[in-house]
Structures are given as structure tokens and as C-alpha cells.
Design a protein around this motif. Structure first.
Motif, PDB file in Angstrom:
ATOM      1  N   LYS A 186      80.169  83.538  35.519  1.00 60.51           N
ATOM      2  CA  LYS A 186      80.484  84.953  35.757  1.00 60.51           C
ATOM      3  C   LYS A 186      80.748  85.670  34.444  1.00 60.51           C
ATOM      4  O   LYS A 186      80.397  86.840  34.279  1.00 60.51           O
ATOM      5  CB  LYS A 186      81.678  85.090  36.701  1.00 60.51           C
ATOM      6  N   ARG A 224      82.657  94.416  41.696  1.00 62.58           N
ATOM      7  CA  ARG A 224      83.607  93.510  42.338  1.00 62.58           C
ATOM      8  C   ARG A 224      84.446  94.236  43.376  1.00 62.58           C
ATOM      9  O   ARG A 224      84.828  95.392  43.200  1.00 62.58           O
ATOM     10  CB  ARG A 224      84.533  92.883  41.279  1.00 62.58           C
ATOM     11  N   ASP A 229      82.687  88.631  44.478  1.00 61.10           N
ATOM     12  CA  ASP A 229      82.546  88.762  43.032  1.00 61.10           C
ATOM     13  C   ASP A 229      81.236  89.477  42.726  1.00 61.10           C
ATOM     14  O   ASP A 229      80.201  89.180  43.324  1.00 61.10           O
ATOM     15  CB  ASP A 229      82.527  87.390  42.350  1.00 61.10           C
ATOM     16  N   LYS A 231      79.380  92.081  39.222  1.00 62.78           N
ATOM     17  CA  LYS A 231      79.605  92.872  38.001  1.00 62.78           C
ATOM     18  C   LYS A 231      78.263  93.287  37.415  1.00 62.78           C
ATOM     19  O   LYS A 231      77.219  92.707  37.734  1.00 62.78           O
ATOM     20  CB  LYS A 231      80.381  92.067  36.964  1.00 62.78           C
TER      21      LYS A 231
END
Length: 262
Positions: A186, A224, A229, A231
Motif C-alpha cells: 500500500k 480510503r 483501503d 489511494k
């Protein structure tokens, strides 16, 4: 060069994408629309219906060992070719291959049999695996810098309990990998997109219970939320409607609107 002569500028380099979500939502189809030609590293049977150029692993369509994947990256970096995007499908299988590789290497190094990643004790196996994953992404970075290739990794999602430091814990969608590996990836990628069907639950004035619904639309989430999750380091909308492979054009790194945000 004197520091007083330095000027502000952006670094032009192909981006790193991770697209994850539930099975059958169209992650591989979306990735196949990347700026081409596209080269596919097939680690699982998730894109057999797509007409794409697949790396010819020795012994079959899919990589049998992690060493096969490393050998593929070496050839992609060093051989002459026309490919502009590299797709790895998928991350769950890559992690399993890395675990097996770590166990084999540590067994050879120490003489102690390691039958599984948890045989090391105290989470040490996962630490070794993350170290190898970091080395793997370094190789991907060399390919995107030296060969100018966009990197796209495809993964599955899982629903997992989130330990909330500010209140009650709750379930959310996350990348289906060990927490250490998922956390590192991530941070590493430039865009983490959670792809899902547009669906939910609602009830009318006459209903006593909420009823599930689905519109059939496929949505790529890039911001997010408490539920998942996601981005992006690019100035994109937080949600993008996906309508097949052609929708990757909305993420095309050559578009001026995709200049890296400050």
C-alpha cells in the motif's frame, strides 16, 4: 552542482498500480486495457479468457516456483521487446510462492526443516517474506525505470476486522495478503484501487428489514474510507465507473490530468 542552482521539477516515470477486489468484478479485464502492448505474468487462472501476451513460463502457463517469476523479471529487464505495461496476476499467488521460497532457502541455509511460513516461530517467517517482497518490488522499479513500463498488480480482497484505536472495531475490505505484506505494498504503489460492484442495502417505508440491491455497475474506488483501503497520488475522482478494458484510459499516465499531485 551548487544547491543554489537547483530548480523544482517532477520526475517522469511510469506509475505503479494495484487493483484489488472480489472475484469476477473485472480486475483483469481492466488491467488488459493498459497502455500497450501489455505483457502478462500469469500466476493463477484469472485471465484465461483474455487475449493477452503471456510470459512463457517453463513447464506451463503459470509460474510453478518463485524462481520462475524472478527469471521472468530478469528477461523482461534485459531482453529486447516492445511491451509498455507489465501485469502480474495475482498477488495472493505471488505471496504463496514467496513463502515456499523462503522456507526452501532457510532450510538449505540452516539445515532445519521449515515446512511452512509459520514454522519459524514468533512471526519471523513473515518478516523474511516481507524482506523478499521488498527485493521483488525493487526489481519491478528497475523495470519501470529502465524499460519505461507501467506496473500493474492484481489482487483479491478480503473482509477483515479492523482494530480501531479510536473506538469500536469494525469489518472492512482489505488486500488479501498478510498484514505486513499488504501494508508495505500500500505504501509502495502510486495507486491502490478497490474495485467492486455498486450494491448495498435499503428498506422502504413498508419494509421491516433492509433488502440488498445491486445496480450491476462496476466502481473503482480511489479514496480510503472506513469500508476499504484505497489511494491515489494522482488528481483523480474518488470513484470511477468501469466499463471494461477501455476504462483504463481514465487512468492513463500519459494524460496531462494525471500529473502527480503536490
Amino acid at each position: 552542482m551548487k544547491l543554489s542552482e537547483l530548480k523544482a521539477k517532477k520526475i517522469k516515470i511510469p506509475p505503479r498500480f494495484i487493483i484489488y477486489g472480489p472475484e469476477g468484478v473485472g480486475k483483469s479485464t481492466l488491467a488488459s486495457g493498459a497502455p500497450g502492448p501489455v505483457l502478462w505474468l500469469d500466476l493463477e487462472d484469472g485471465a484465461s479468457q483474455l487475449e493477452v501476451a503471456r510470459f512463457p513460463f517453463e513447464g506451463g502457463t503459470y509460474a510453478q516456483k518463485y524462481e520462475d517469476v524472478l527469471s521472468a523479471l530478469k528477461e523482461i529487464k534485459e531482453q529486447d521487446h516492445k511491451f509498455k505495461a507489465l501485469v502480474l496476476d495475482g498477488l495472493g499467488s505471488l505471496e504463496s510462492l514467496i513463502w515456499d521460497y523462503v522456507c526452501r532457502e532457510e532450510t538449505k541455509r540452516t539445515g532445519k526443516n521449515h515446512s511452512g511460513i509459520e514454522s519459524f516461530g514468533f512471526g519471523r517467517g513473515y518478516t523474511f517474506a516481507q524482506r523478499e517482497l521488498r527485493a521483488f518490488t525493487n526489481k519491478l522499479d528497475k523495470i519501470r525505470k529502465d524499460r519505461g513500463m507501467v506496473i500493474i498488480l492484481i489482487g483479491h480482497s478480503q473482509i477483515k476486522l479492523y482494530k480501531n484505536p479510536e473506538g469500536d472495531d469494525f469489518d472492512r475490505y482489505q488486500l488479501r495478503m498478510h498484514d505486513k505484506a499488504a501494508g508495505y505494498l500500500k505504501e509502495w504503489c502510486d495507486l491502490l484501487g478497490f474495485m467492486r460492484f455498486e450494491e448495498g442495502a435499503a428498506k422502504s417505508e413498508t419494509d421491516t428489514k433492509a433488502k440488498g440491491y445491486s445496480t450491476g455497475k462496476r466502481i473503482l474506488n480511489l479514496q480510503r474510507s472506513a469500508s476499504f483501503d484505497a489511494k491515489t497520488r494522482f488528481p483523480l475522482d474518488k470513484t470511477i465507473t468501469i466499463e471494461g478494458a477501455s476504462s483504463f484510459e481514465l487512468l492513463n499516465p500519459s494524460k496531462k490530468r494525471l500529473k502527480v499531485a503536490k
